[in-house]
Motif scaffolding. Structure first.
Motif, PDB file in Angstrom:
ATOM      1  N   TRP A  38      -2.603  35.939 -69.859  1.00 43.34           N
ATOM      2  CA  TRP A  38      -1.827  35.149 -70.824  1.00 43.34           C
ATOM      3  C   TRP A  38      -2.335  33.709 -70.963  1.00 43.34           C
ATOM      4  N   TYR A  39      -2.799  33.150 -69.844  1.00 42.02           N
ATOM      5  CA  TYR A  39      -3.148  31.711 -69.885  1.00 42.02           C
ATOM      6  C   TYR A  39      -4.622  31.418 -69.585  1.00 42.02           C
ATOM      7  N   GLY A  40      -5.402  32.420 -69.167  1.00 37.93           N
ATOM      8  CA  GLY A  40      -6.832  32.199 -68.895  1.00 37.93           C
ATOM      9  C   GLY A  40      -7.074  31.314 -67.683  1.00 37.93           C
ATOM     10  N   ILE A  84      -4.346  34.982 -79.523  1.00 37.37           N
ATOM     11  CA  ILE A  84      -4.389  33.731 -78.754  1.00 37.37           C
ATOM     12  C   ILE A  84      -4.651  32.600 -79.755  1.00 37.37           C
ATOM     13  N   LEU A  85      -3.743  31.609 -79.786  1.00 38.31           N
ATOM     14  CA  LEU A  85      -3.893  30.443 -80.666  1.00 38.31           C
ATOM     15  C   LEU A  85      -4.176  29.230 -79.795  1.00 38.31           C
ATOM     16  N   MET A 132      -1.133  29.272 -77.118  1.00 37.61           N
ATOM     17  CA  MET A 132      -0.034  30.245 -77.163  1.00 37.61           C
ATOM     18  C   MET A 132      -0.618  31.653 -77.253  1.00 37.61           C
ATOM     19  N   TYR A 133      -0.111  32.521 -76.366  1.00 32.69           N
ATOM     20  CA  TYR A 133      -0.552  33.920 -76.346  1.00 32.69           C
ATOM     21  C   TYR A 133       0.619  34.765 -76.841  1.00 32.69           C
ATOM     22  N   SER A 134       0.311  35.763 -77.680  1.00 31.29           N
ATOM     23  CA  SER A 134       1.391  36.627 -78.161  1.00 31.29           C
ATOM     24  C   SER A 134       0.934  38.074 -78.031  1.00 31.29           C
ATOM     25  N   LEU A 194       5.852  35.977 -75.988  1.00 29.78           N
ATOM     26  CA  LEU A 194       5.112  34.762 -76.309  1.00 29.78           C
ATOM     27  C   LEU A 194       4.966  33.990 -75.015  1.00 29.78           C
ATOM     28  N   ALA A 195       3.742  33.602 -74.688  1.00 26.93           N
ATOM     29  CA  ALA A 195       3.508  32.796 -73.488  1.00 26.93           C
ATOM     30  C   ALA A 195       2.787  31.527 -73.924  1.00 26.93           C
TER      31      ALA A 195
END
Length: 982
Positions: free
Chosen positions: A121-123, A941-942, A960-962, A971-972
């Protein structure tokens, strides 16, 4: 006193505000753990390489902390990396943002196939998670969540830790985390939304962009461009158009021995169901910028066929049913059964007694009518059915667990000599399917303590395995074993050697059952050698058949020579020797007494060598080189001697126990020596018979040349002569050799008491076989079955050539050789081996399934075929495989066709090939959207870098990951803000 006590009571009422509260203690414990793990300060690593999240090594450290009486576990997850060079970086760079914030923008590791959910989700390459220690505990109330988040925030501020710290809230299955990362003058908040139902406006890119922008709340115009990465995942579950290549075995055809590749002696192989359940195609657009594409509730530019990156993973069926694994497992289950053969086949004691009586009367009639016994010619009718006649009296044919056709097929497979008119003399018949002798595969039986792969024992194990699985289960096994034991008795009684066994004494490297059968063959050989005739003395016929003047090693007359001698004689009746079947009392029967008198044996007993010299020599094999007897100068002859008694490992153990129990006393030692010198005494008697007038020195020169020492001395005339004498150990008074020599009489081998009583030993073996329960039998033969299963797996793997399977097979072989060498291996360890074999079978079945689906055999171009085979092998070994050329590559076109055909099948439309003929290309292009089903998962991923919270703040990374699936919407977000200029 009262005045003194008043101030004391006041002291107790003072509240100490320096005492730490539970909350403060909790924060200090978090700080303590972060200090212990050295997560303080900023440590900048190298930029992340592409794919490192999957190929790299992830490690974790855990500890336990508690808030009052509520226990939490704190875990540090991190990617193991080489430490960066520290030269020139000693000074702390104050304005550098933390590593994790930089990782938010890194595009090299989007959508990793295997990783912790927070990594996906966050890399992130490193983070710490605080979660309730017990699985069923959960932090549900908002106030508790806020309290935990405050604790994290305080701890990070106090320690200066720049690693993100997350707290798990809600039930664990929801995977909800909130967290924070702090750096010098910057902070990132990690927030999450998790819904069961997706709001319609957020099912596409334009809606998600609106959320992202509103959350950032940036007032700049124009807004910095948003970078977008998108992945759509499509699932293919319908493989209808490709039949599963494994044909189920045709059980009815087993009788004829041709079963679509399955016959007696051949193990089945493969999965009964398709071991690949789903194919997941991920189509990825890794670098898009807002404005380049349109994706809203009306129209979408995101066509999977046009996606620049395709990657595929396969979902394996859970524990697919595998034929070989089931075969071996079912056979192993017999080991736990307690019933005896008679209990399984349901025989009553009354019938058993009746049979014994009949056998006894038959035996008496044999004794009263000593007619010559003709040797029947072997044929299917008398070999296979004689044993069954005995059973038919007790049990109706229709009740038999095995029908006659199946039984005959098996018995012919086990005893191929029954079909020929001429016996095969027990030589092991090798067929082409077996590995060559001395090869690594053939010699596996040494490691497993099983039996050679061309032996009767090995074939029997495979037949019992097949009977257990396809024909009558345990009852069938008991029935076949009973037939087998009767066949063994029939062969013993009629002097027919057992085929498929190596000649010679029992091979102690094999399983005990194989040794017992070899022992029975030795008994049959000895009995056959006696019965086929010693009409003429062996010394007349076998002179000069052996060459060399070595010691004991080359002096034994093999039964094969005796057999060759009388081949022309046709059917021979029993010779006088064969009456000595059980004990030596029979030796002086018939005309033997006359022969003894003629030899002057009585005088030989009383007199010395001079009287003995007048005896007629008997039992000579051949002359021993140029050696002569020391006293009369006659040539020294090697006698025909008895072969030492063959032994199986249980007999050796028994013998060693008896010898050990004799103790260390003088009497015990003497008795032990007497027991061990039976062979020596026999050889001395044979030597005396062959060399009348010999002395102990003559015997020692032949039997143990090192115990006769020769020296060159000068005699009275001054000539150099050789003078010999016995060694020191032979001169010890009353030693075993001297005692044995004095008691030995000149008796040739054929009139000696047998060292090896083949009648008794054969009866012992037959009794041992008869009392084996199916469970004992399965225990004996399980090493053979495992051996066969591993050979089958190796054979199948060689067709597929999968490198990972080769390694696993080597591990199974080394594991099995350790386990099976013990006399009674543990069930758990045996189950492990069977489980490993099943796993390998499943891997090979998966490889075949994929090859069939991707049509590797149909490729006309060699290069394309190699690429496809490489692609298939990668699918088996890697979590996710990149499709070269995406939808335009060879593999991509095949995958596209699979999806198209599945869609056509679902819509009852004609397949693609038919459609090409019917529909013009323009219309086909319009239908492309229907080539794929709706995406099973949509991930976006935005990313952007904007100043927050004020326009003059520092520009920081936002992400933001969806993920959107049928029943899940998440949504993370990671939103960074400037804490210095806000």
């Amino acid at each position: 006193m009262a005045a003194d006590s008043e101030p004391e009571s006041e002291v107790f009422e003072i509240t100490d505000f320096t005492t730490a509260s539970e909350w403060e203690r909790f924060i200090s414990k978090i700080e303590e753990v972060l200090n212990d793990w050295k997560l303080i300060g900023n440590s900048l690593g190298k930029p992340l390489e592409k794919g490192i999240f999957t190929s790299g090594t992830w490690e974790e450290k855990s500890d336990e902390i508690s808030f009052a009486d509520f226990k939490f576990s704190i875990t540090h997850h991190y990617l193991v990396q080489e430490s960066p060079d520290k030269e020139g970086k000693d000074e702390v760079l104050e304005d550098v943002i933390p590593q994790s914030m930089q990782d938010l923008l890194c595009m090299n590791n989007d959508f990793p196939p295997r990783a912790h959910c927070l990594v996906r989700w966050y890399g992130l390459r490193e983070f710490v998670v605080i979660a309730p220690a017990a699985n069923n505990d959960a932090v549900l109330s908002e106030s508790k969540c806020n309290l935990l988040l405050s604790s994290v925030s305080v701890a990070l501020g106090n320690t200066g830790c720049q690693v993100p710290l997350f707290v798990q809230i809600h039930h664990k299955w929801r995977r909800m985390y909130v967290g924070e990362c702090q750096g010098p003058g910057v902070r990132t908040d990690f927030e999450m939304v998790h819904l069961r139902k997706v709001p319609n406006q957020y099912t596409h890119l334009s809606g998600l962009l609106d959320i992202f922008k509103s959350k950032i709340g940036c007032t700049l115009t124009p807004l910095p461009p948003v970078s977008i990465a998108i992945r759509f995942t499509y699932v293919l579950q319908d493989w209808q158009q490709y039949f599963w290549p494994q044909q189920p075995p045709d059980i009815d055809a087993l009788v004829g021995g041709e079963v679509g590749g399955l016959e007696f002696g051949k193990l089945p192989f493969g999965a009964c169901e398709d071991p690949i359940s789903e194919l997941h195609l991920a189509t990825t657009w890794p670098h898009l910028t807002e404005g380049i594409i349109v994706d809203n509730d009306v129209y979408s530019d995101l066509d999977p066929v046009q996606a620049p990156h395709w990657s595929v993973r396969v979902r394996k069926a859970d524990n697919p049913q595998c034929l070989l694994g089931d075969f071996v497992t079912e056979f192993f289950k017999i080991c736990r059964r307690k019933e005896s053969t008679d209990e399984i086949l349901g025989r009553s004691t009354f019938e058993e007694e009746g049979r014994e009586v009949a056998d006894i009367t038959h035996a008496l009639s044999k004794l009263t009518e000593p007619a010559p016994v003709p040797i029947h010619k072997l044929s299917v009718s008398n070999m296979v059915h004689t044993a069954k006649k005995k059973i038919r009296k007790q049990r109706g044919v229709e009740e038999s667990p095995l029908n006659n056709d199946v039984l005959n097929t098996i018995l012919l497979f086990l005893f191929p000599d029954a079909a020929s008119e001429k016996p095969l003399d027990g030589t092991s018949s090798t067929d082409n399917s077996n590995p060559p002798l001395e090869s690594e595969e053939y010699n596996l039986y040494n490691q497993f303590k099983s039996a050679p792969s061309d032996s009767l024992t090995y074939k029997l194990a495979l037949c019992l395995c097949m009977i257990n699985f396809y024909h009558g289960g345990l009852k069938g096994v008991a029935h076949l074993w009973q037939e087998f034991v009767l066949e063994m008795r029939f062969r013993w009684e009629n002097n027919f050697l057992i085929p498929g066994l190596a000649s010679g004494p029992p091979d102690l490297r094999c399983c005990l059952l194989h040794q017992k059968l070899q022992m029975l063959n030795c008994c049959i050989e000895r009995k056959k050698a006696r019965d086929e005739g010693r009409k003429t003395s062996p010394s007349d016929n076998v002179t000069n058949t052996y060459s060399g003047d070595a010691g004991k090693s080359g002096d034994q007359l093999g039964p094969d020579n005796l057999k060759d001698m009388d081949k022309e004689k046709g059917e021979v009746g029993k010779s006088w020797d064969s009456w000595s079947d059980s004990e030596e009392e029979f030796f002086e029967c018939l005309s033997d007494t006359e022969e003894l008198k003629g030899n002057g044996q009585e005088s030989g007993k009383k007199g010395g060598p001079k009287e003995m010299a007048s005896l007629k020599p008997e039992g000579r094999l051949h002359q021993h080189g140029k050696l002569t007897l020391l006293h009369n100068g006659e040539p020294l002859y090697i006698p025909v001697t008895q072969e030492p008694a063959p032994m199986t490992e249980d007999l050796l153990e028994e013998q060693s126990e008896v010898l050990a129990k004799l103790g260390t006393s003088a009497e015990g030692a003497h008795l032990r020596a007497r027991m061990q010198s039976a062979c020596l005494l026999s050889d001395m008697e044979s030597f005396k018979a062959a060399n009348p007038g010999c002395f102990l020195e003559d015997f020692v020169r032949w039997y143990s040349p090192r115990d006769y020492i020769e020296e060159e001395v000068i005699d009275e005339k001054g000539n150099m002569v050789l003078k010999g004498e016995l060694s020191a150990r032979m001169k010890i008074p009353s030693n075993m050799w001297v005692e044995a020599w004095e008691t030995a009489k000149p008796i040739p081998t054929r009139r000696q008491r047998r060292l090896f009583d083949d009648t008794r030993e054969a009866e012992k073996v037959l009794h041992y076989l008869a009392v084996q329960k199916p469970a004992d039998l399965a225990r004996h033969l399980l090493p053979c079955v495992i051996h066969a299963a591993i050979l089958k797996v190796k054979e199948e793997e060689s067709l597929e050539n999968i490198s990972s399977v080769k390694k696993i097979i080597k591990q199974i072989i080394s594991h099995s050789s350790k386990v099976l060498h013990f006399p009674n291996p543990e069930d758990k360890k045996l189950e492990e081996i069977i489980h490993q074999i099943t796993n390998v079978e499943a891997i090979i079945a998966r490889a075949r399934s994929l090859k069939a689906k991707f049509g590797t055999e149909k490729c006309e171009q060699e290069e394309e075929k190699e690429d496809l085979e490489r692609f298939v092998s990668c699918l088996l070994e890697q979590p996710e495989v990149l499709v070269v050329g995406a939808g335009r590559g060879h593999a991509g076109r095949i995958i596209h066709k699979l999806f198209v055909n599945a869609q056509r099948a679902a819509a009852m439309a004609p397949p693609e090939e038919d459609l090409k003929r019917m529909v013009p290309p323009e219309e086909r292009r319009q239908n492309l959207a229907a080539d794929f089903p709706p995406a099973a998962g949509r991930e976006l991923i935005l990313r952007t870098t904007v100043p927050r919270p004020a326009p003059y703040s520092r520009a920081l990374p936002q992400r933001m990951y969806s993920v959107l699936t049928k029943e899940d919407f998440r949504l993370a977000g990671a939103f960074s803000s400037d804490t210095s200029f806000f």
